[in-house]
Design a protein around this motif. Structure first.
Motif, mmCIF file in Angstrom:
data_model
loop_
_atom_site.group_PDB
_atom_site.id
_atom_site.type_symbol
_atom_site.label_atom_id
_atom_site.label_comp_id
_atom_site.label_asym_id
_atom_site.label_seq_id
_atom_site.Cartn_x
_atom_site.Cartn_y
_atom_site.Cartn_z
ATOM 1 N N LEU A 205 83.689 1.574 93.489
ATOM 2 C CA LEU A 205 82.728 2.121 92.538
ATOM 3 C C LEU A 205 83.208 3.460 91.985
ATOM 4 O O LEU A 205 82.856 3.836 90.863
ATOM 5 N N ASP A 234 80.255 -4.151 94.752
ATOM 6 C CA ASP A 234 79.017 -4.917 94.694
ATOM 7 C C ASP A 234 78.582 -5.059 93.235
ATOM 8 O O ASP A 234 78.446 -4.052 92.527
ATOM 9 N N LYS A 237 75.431 -2.938 92.091
ATOM 10 C CA LYS A 237 75.700 -1.501 92.043
ATOM 11 C C LYS A 237 76.649 -1.161 90.901
ATOM 12 O O LYS A 237 76.494 -0.132 90.231
ATOM 13 N N GLY A 249 73.022 4.978 93.435
ATOM 14 C CA GLY A 249 71.915 4.177 92.941
ATOM 15 C C GLY A 249 71.070 4.973 91.968
ATOM 16 O O GLY A 249 70.068 4.518 91.497
#
Length: 249
Positions: A205, A234, A237, A249
């Motif tokens: 990420l 993910d 996400k 988040g």
């Protein structure tokens, strides 16, 4: 300004694979059912698919047409960009007629620029120029050949031709989970007026956060492959982050 995420479905022998540094001998099979993989990505909320006919890239003609057609049938309404072995106006037209939203021209952009430019003009905003580079120099034929053409010079040829985007892949990082070459990707985006899609090396990420932070400088999206298949990124996400959220988040 958000970042478009393009999950990658690379096809070899009708299966979904990922390569390391473009080496066909270094293929990891992730699924024997490309259509099922497309449905998974659609269900996860992705708004585009990035599909590459790897065999076609080496053969110079489509080689996984059946798998591509199955993906189209499995994901109605989801736009797909397709590359690999597309070397003629007839092939471009055939794929667009079948429902492909955007055709990617890679080797042809360097080796047959008249065709690539003509395709961009014939189908404005429906052609992406795929520029794969090693050490800043354009690579062709499934990355087997390294040219003497700087990636930026090639991208500039298509600035005024109606190209939808330039897909910039750093070969040395592709499939290696070593992080995006942000410096080179951003330099290209700043040098040309065509939106740039980053490719190669997404591992976490954090890579998506780095790209999202500079999306306003001309980076339209990013292609994600191995990191999705291996579970390092993910989907929920990633999508939230690309739309302006934070890693937390």
């Amino acid at each position: 300004m958000g970042l478009t995420l393009y999950p990658a479905i690379d096809l070899k022998g009708g299966q979904v694979v990922r390569l390391k540094r473009g080496d066909m001998r270094e293929a990891t099979v992730y699924s024997a059912d490309p259509a099922a993989q497309a449905r998974l990505f659609a269900a996860a909320g992705f708004r585009w698919l990035h599909v590459v006919d790897l065999d076609g890239a080496f053969a110079g003609r489509p080689a996984n047409a059946g798998a591509v057609q199955a993906i189209l049938a499995a994901s109605p309404g989801l736009p797909i960009q397709l590359g690999g072995g597309i070397r003629s106006m007839g092939t471009v037209e055939a794929w667009l007629d079948q429902g492909i939203r955007r055709v990617i021209l890679g080797s042809a952009a360097l080796k047959n620029p008249q065709f690539a430019l003509a395709a961009c003009r014939a189908w404005p905003e429906q052609i992406a120029v795929g520029i794969d580079a090693r050490g800043g120099m354009v690579a062709t034929e499934g990355w087997a050949d390294i040219s003497t053409m700087p990636a930026t010079d090639l991208a500039r040829r298509f600035e005024d031709a109606g190209a939808a985007a330039v897909i910039y892949t750093d070969i040395d990082r592709d499939g290696m989970l070593g992080g995006v070459n942000l410096e080179a990707t951003l330099a290209l985006a700043r040098a040309v007026r065509v939106p740039v899609i980053a490719s190669g090396g997404v591992a976490s990420l954090n890579d998506l956060a780095s790209l999202t932070a500079v999306a306003h400088e001309g980076i339209e999206g990013v292609i994600i492959g191995r990191a999705l298949y291996d579970g390092r990124v993910d989907p929920a996400k990633a999508l939230a982050l690309a739309e302006g959220g934070s890693i937390g988040g």
